[in-house]
Write a protein that holds these residues in place. Sequence first.
Motif, PDB file in Angstrom:
ATOM      1  N   GLU A   1       0.766  -0.926  -0.089  1.00  0.00           N
ATOM      2  CA  GLU A   1      -0.326   0.189   0.055  1.00  0.00           C
ATOM      3  C   GLU A   1       0.953   1.098  -0.390  1.00  0.00           C
ATOM      4  O   GLU A   1       0.653   2.120  -1.057  1.00  0.00           O
ATOM      5  CB  GLU A   1      -0.923  -0.061   1.061  1.00  0.00           C
ATOM      6  CG  GLU A   1      -2.471   0.835   0.731  1.00  0.00           C
ATOM      7  CD  GLU A   1      -2.622   1.101   2.484  1.00  0.00           C
ATOM      8  OE1 GLU A   1      -3.159   2.078   2.245  1.00  0.00           O
ATOM      9  OE2 GLU A   1      -2.878   0.410   3.558  1.00  0.00           O
ATOM     10  N   LEU A   2       2.216   1.406   1.019  1.00  0.00           N
ATOM     11  CA  LEU A   2       2.743   2.390   1.319  1.00  0.00           C
ATOM     12  C   LEU A   2       3.508   2.393  -0.344  1.00  0.00           C
ATOM     13  O   LEU A   2       3.675   4.171  -1.222  1.00  0.00           O
ATOM     14  CB  LEU A   2       3.884   2.117   1.896  1.00  0.00           C
ATOM     15  CG  LEU A   2       3.719   2.460   3.132  1.00  0.00           C
ATOM     16  CD1 LEU A   2       4.719   1.845   4.112  1.00  0.00           C
ATOM     17  CD2 LEU A   2       3.336   4.255   3.829  1.00  0.00           C
ATOM     18  N   ARG A   3       3.899   1.771  -1.080  1.00  0.00           N
ATOM     19  CA  ARG A   3       4.474   1.959  -2.398  1.00  0.00           C
ATOM     20  C   ARG A   3       3.143   2.572  -3.478  1.00  0.00           C
ATOM     21  O   ARG A   3       3.556   3.643  -4.287  1.00  0.00           O
ATOM     22  CB  ARG A   3       4.430   1.064  -3.355  1.00  0.00           C
ATOM     23  CG  ARG A   3       6.353   0.281  -3.155  1.00  0.00           C
ATOM     24  CD  ARG A   3       6.419  -0.518  -3.799  1.00  0.00           C
ATOM     25  NE  ARG A   3       6.408  -1.617  -3.503  1.00  0.00           N
ATOM     26  CZ  ARG A   3       6.569  -3.022  -4.267  1.00  0.00           C
ATOM     27  NH1 ARG A   3       7.618  -2.954  -4.883  1.00  0.00           N
ATOM     28  NH2 ARG A   3       5.618  -4.198  -4.053  1.00  0.00           N
TER      29      ARG A   3
ATOM     30  N   VAL B   1       7.618  11.164  -0.795  1.00  0.00           N
ATOM     31  CA  VAL B   1       9.095  10.091  -0.669  1.00  0.00           C
ATOM     32  C   VAL B   1       8.464   9.173   0.962  1.00  0.00           C
ATOM     33  O   VAL B   1       9.249   8.201   0.867  1.00  0.00           O
ATOM     34  CB  VAL B   1       9.676  11.411  -0.561  1.00  0.00           C
ATOM     35  CG1 VAL B   1      11.461  10.848   0.085  1.00  0.00           C
ATOM     36  CG2 VAL B   1       9.894  11.964  -1.869  1.00  0.00           C
ATOM     37  N   TRP B   2       7.920   9.835   1.219  1.00  0.00           N
ATOM     38  CA  TRP B   2       7.989   9.535   2.820  1.00  0.00           C
ATOM     39  C   TRP B   2       7.810   8.243   2.769  1.00  0.00           C
ATOM     40  O   TRP B   2       8.140   6.261   3.240  1.00  0.00           O
ATOM     41  CB  TRP B   2       7.192  10.121   3.964  1.00  0.00           C
ATOM     42  CG  TRP B   2       7.225   9.671   5.146  1.00  0.00           C
ATOM     43  CD1 TRP B   2       8.276  10.021   6.524  1.00  0.00           C
ATOM     44  CD2 TRP B   2       6.325   8.667   5.633  1.00  0.00           C
ATOM     45  NE1 TRP B   2       7.583   9.029   7.011  1.00  0.00           N
ATOM     46  CE2 TRP B   2       6.383   8.477   7.020  1.00  0.00           C
ATOM     47  CE3 TRP B   2       4.861   8.084   5.302  1.00  0.00           C
ATOM     48  CZ2 TRP B   2       5.711   7.569   7.705  1.00  0.00           C
ATOM     49  CZ3 TRP B   2       4.273   6.942   5.469  1.00  0.00           C
ATOM     50  CH2 TRP B   2       4.512   7.016   7.272  1.00  0.00           C
ATOM     51  N   ALA B   3       6.427   8.029   2.111  1.00  0.00           N
ATOM     52  CA  ALA B   3       5.592   6.328   1.365  1.00  0.00           C
ATOM     53  C   ALA B   3       7.298   5.317   1.010  1.00  0.00           C
ATOM     54  O   ALA B   3       6.672   4.107   1.572  1.00  0.00           O
ATOM     55  CB  ALA B   3       4.719   6.266   0.643  1.00  0.00           C
ATOM     56  N   PHE B   4       7.629   5.857   0.132  1.00  0.00           N
ATOM     57  CA  PHE B   4       8.682   5.087  -0.517  1.00  0.00           C
ATOM     58  C   PHE B   4       9.852   4.801   0.604  1.00  0.00           C
ATOM     59  O   PHE B   4       9.896   3.388   0.451  1.00  0.00           O
ATOM     60  CB  PHE B   4       9.546   6.046  -0.996  1.00  0.00           C
ATOM     61  CG  PHE B   4       8.542   6.200  -2.648  1.00  0.00           C
ATOM     62  CD1 PHE B   4       7.548   4.963  -2.970  1.00  0.00           C
ATOM     63  CD2 PHE B   4       8.752   7.250  -3.120  1.00  0.00           C
ATOM     64  CE1 PHE B   4       6.785   5.511  -4.114  1.00  0.00           C
ATOM     65  CE2 PHE B   4       7.684   7.080  -4.245  1.00  0.00           C
ATOM     66  CZ  PHE B   4       6.819   5.732  -5.208  1.00  0.00           C
TER      67      PHE B   4
ATOM     68  N   GLN C   1       9.254   4.564   3.722  1.00  0.00           N
ATOM     69  CA  GLN C   1       8.871   3.617   5.095  1.00  0.00           C
ATOM     70  C   GLN C   1       8.136   2.387   4.203  1.00  0.00           C
ATOM     71  O   GLN C   1       8.249   1.305   4.861  1.00  0.00           O
ATOM     72  CB  GLN C   1       7.207   3.902   5.638  1.00  0.00           C
ATOM     73  CG  GLN C   1       6.466   3.747   6.768  1.00  0.00           C
ATOM     74  CD  GLN C   1       7.370   4.306   7.912  1.00  0.00           C
ATOM     75  OE1 GLN C   1       8.560   4.680   7.558  1.00  0.00           O
ATOM     76  NE2 GLN C   1       7.010   3.031   8.740  1.00  0.00           N
ATOM     77  N   HIS C   2       7.989   1.786   3.547  1.00  0.00           N
ATOM     78  CA  HIS C   2       7.859   0.588   2.603  1.00  0.00           C
ATOM     79  C   HIS C   2       9.234   0.671   2.841  1.00  0.00           C
ATOM     80  O   HIS C   2       9.266  -0.755   2.541  1.00  0.00           O
ATOM     81  CB  HIS C   2       7.889   1.194   0.584  1.00  0.00           C
ATOM     82  CG  HIS C   2       7.323   0.036  -0.001  1.00  0.00           C
ATOM     83  ND1 HIS C   2       6.329  -1.064   0.207  1.00  0.00           N
ATOM     84  CD2 HIS C   2       8.007  -0.287  -0.942  1.00  0.00           C
ATOM     85  CE1 HIS C   2       6.432  -1.982   0.076  1.00  0.00           C
ATOM     86  NE2 HIS C   2       7.981  -2.227  -0.828  1.00  0.00           N
TER      87      HIS C   2
END
Lengths: 647, 371
Positions: B84-86, B234-237, B239-240
């Motif tokens: 999901e994060l990606r 950027v954060w989500a990538f 965090q992934h």
Amino acid sequence: MAQLAFGRRHGRAVNITAASWLLCLLCHGLLAAAATVTHDFNITWTTANPDGMANRPVIGINGQWPIPTIHVNVGDQLVVNVLNSLGNESTSLHFHGLYMRGATYMDGPVSVTQCPILPGERFTYNFTIEQPGTYWYHSHIHGQYPDGLRGPLIVHDPKSPFADLYDEEVVLSVSDWYHDEMHGLINHFMSKANPTGAEPVPKSALLNETQDLSVPLQPGRTYLFRMVNMGAFAGQYVWFEGHNMTILEVDGIYTHPAEASMIYLSAAQRCSFLITARNDTSANFPIVASMDTDLFDKLPDDLNWNVTGWLVYDKAKPLPAPAVVYDPYEPFDDVSLVPWDNQTLLGEPDQTISLDVIMDNLGDGANYAFFNNITYTSPIVPTLFTALTAGDLATNPAVYGTHTHPFVLEKDKVVELVINNLDPGKHPFHLHGHAFQVVWRSEEEAGPFAESGVTVEQFGKVPMRRDTVVLRPNGNLVLRFRGDNPGVWLFHCHLEWHVQSGLVATFVEAPLEMQKTLAVPREHLDVCERAGVPTVGNAAGNSVDWLDLSGERAPPGRLPEGFTTKGIVALVFSCLSGILGVAVVAWYGFAGGAEGGAVGTEGTAVAGGVVAGKGESNGAGNKGGEGSGGESDGIGGEGDGRTGRGG
Amino acid sequence: MPDVFAVPVFLVTFREALETVIIVSVLLAFLKQTLSSTNPSLHKRLVRQVWLGTGLGLLLCLIIAAALIGVFYTAGANKWEASELRFEGAFALVACVIISVVGAALLRIGKMQERWRAKLVDVMGSSMAARAEGGRAGGVWAAVKRWMERYAMFVLPFVTVLREGVEAVVFIAGVTFSAPASAVPLPVVVGIAAGAAVGYGLYKGGSTTKLQFFLVVSTCLLYLVAAGLFSRAVWAFEQHAWQTLVGADVAELGQGPGSYDIDKSVWHVNCCSPVFNGGNGWGFFNAIFGWTNSATYGSVISYNVYWLCVIVSFLVMRYREVKGHWPLMKQKAAAVSVGPKGDDQSSRRRASREEGKGEAAVTDEITRVSV
């Protein structure tokens, strides 16, 4: 092929029991005449595949793995000449459960009572055996023993009160097994990639460091089984189908006989019990050891947490598969045992030490284990050498450093240890140099002892004693012992992972007495010198100002609570960027209006619009540049729009 | 609040609704001015066309949205859950790009009214001419062209509404990955209602200054949102990548230690999380300002870099508007691309030369229709 394999294992089992039997005969004959038992241990890497799943490097002795079981008698002098031929790792040996009275420097933990035995170095362990019972020996450095350096140490006792009750002895170890070396496992375990501190799950369980073990029994005879859990992590439930156990000893303490159908051995615990063979040979019976999966963070699909062996009456008969036993297991409660010597509850403690077990993450992101607020970090100078060289300051815990979590105990005083588990895991706590009275052990989820309302009246009158006891999840534990053994003794969780993550405290017992009575062998100091480890000074190696601990080894700092300077700078900078950015966008948005007014004055509205429109038509080739910046050609419109609508 | 009201969704629907209302109102006003007194029956017919176009456009939007949602939740909801994060990152990035690119264009929409008026004149003129020609020209394309011209009053709102709507749908699809599905319907309804109300109010009040104010303020907010989206992408990538490293355990960590990579952390406060426990209001700050309780070097730097790019871009655009050429380039220089808008540049410059005002052309549907 399978038959052959069984036969081989069978044969070895016979050999083991025959050897111990022979030894026993020997000791009966010699009747406590002290002997010197010498072992030359060349510690080497070798390869093994005990569970048939993977070859892996293991640490063996004299090229062999499993390593030998040490058999001695009470009163013997045991001499173990160690040569470290590992090449890439230091080592040491700890003789688990032996009090090392007057010889604390033989206890084995590195940075506590000795320096590491570097590759190529020799080191001699030489001490008198004073206690009967079932023990084991293992490496006590860097979580090394699960790589294979672990073996039973049996102290036979001609004067045992139970000597007449059995015909033979059988040594039976249970253990857990990993397919990777501890070095790599620890690196991952103690890393930011494992923030929950999830301990690596073993790949299999072993009986006598193998599987499908056969233990031959003769009908009608009685056997003393000496069981040791030499595992790194997993406690094990053990039962024998068709046979009951009569417990006679735990951790070297004789007990009044107690009947059990299933026992639980945490890592490092021992238990010896009688098994009386049946009178017929019509069938063989499974021995089952089942790892305590409560300890495991996850259960891999391919994990078999049971290991099976057999009590074999007749080799020709089949080896039956064990019956399935469902949770919850109901093992024998060791706290209900009564020591054979009927030693009563030690009196009111002179010193009470309260330790809370806490897991938390530090600044490197890894998960550490804490007693109260301290996670163990080894000192520069081994604690024993600090105690021996600090003079009168040796009674001041400060010289041992903060992170060794030192407690100085006075000679012959009663110490009470209160351990509160603030963690939902089981922890088998082990004290070096002593067996302790387990005066209170709560059920799970009982909370801290102080809040539980339990009083001394509820303590055991003749409490069970042992050297390793399980603290239950979120429960508490009260232990008492008398400080009658000058030395430096670790108190730690015997889950090897938690030793790595720091669940260790140091007891410096009667340091001034140590200074008077101990003479550390020259060899020990030489080993230190060649390892570059100072043997004088406080924990930081400072022998000028003993209370100056600067330079002391320390764990990573605490995780920052909330904003640090860099966080504030970053936030302020981001806010300024945002404000400035919005200002520019707004300026651009409104700027058009001013220009629009200017343009608007120069021509008629509709005509200008038409021109603009045509311009667009001409420029319609700019596909893809949709809209970006383009609407500025409508600049002339604003004022006109107003007039237009007004008309 | 964030679990029932996704702020970016509101902003987007508000904008798109406002835009649509303005277009429709411009068309209606134009028709009223030009035809209501001279040719009431034609006026009535064309007004019907406008409303028909608007209605059909909205309907088609809804169908597209429904289809998209259907695809999301049947074809791959589970698969996307795993990463999901990606996807959140990717969609945040897409949404950010859409806002950034379109945002500048939208800033000037208030002034587009007049351009449309001009176009309408143009269209009407050419359609008269076409009618005069009597459809003598042959070929399919010519027929389509004639049809388009004949029904311009239908096509214009239809295409515009469709474009605004699809834009909104794509955008909403992007932001819903970081907001629960329950957070979408309310802001959509409120956004449309508010956009329509404001648009109608402005139309009735006839205040273009206020219109511009609304547009500028909402564009500023959208850029704030876009900056936050970029940072969050950027954060989500990151965090992934972190969750991949840590494994399934990360779920049990909540917002505590180990839920983030300490080596990349700029700040982490164990509170005020925009995602944990529904956000508790911090989701609002996350939506508008890109707030996170666990900032990384990547998220902070990307946020600032985004603003830097926006600031530079607007300054450059303004420079070009005023000076008629890109900074660092001579006015009549050869078509060498150095500016931020690269590909379009030479044609733009050509267009601007032709117009002599330094204005770039707009290639929206209206233009194409009016060809």
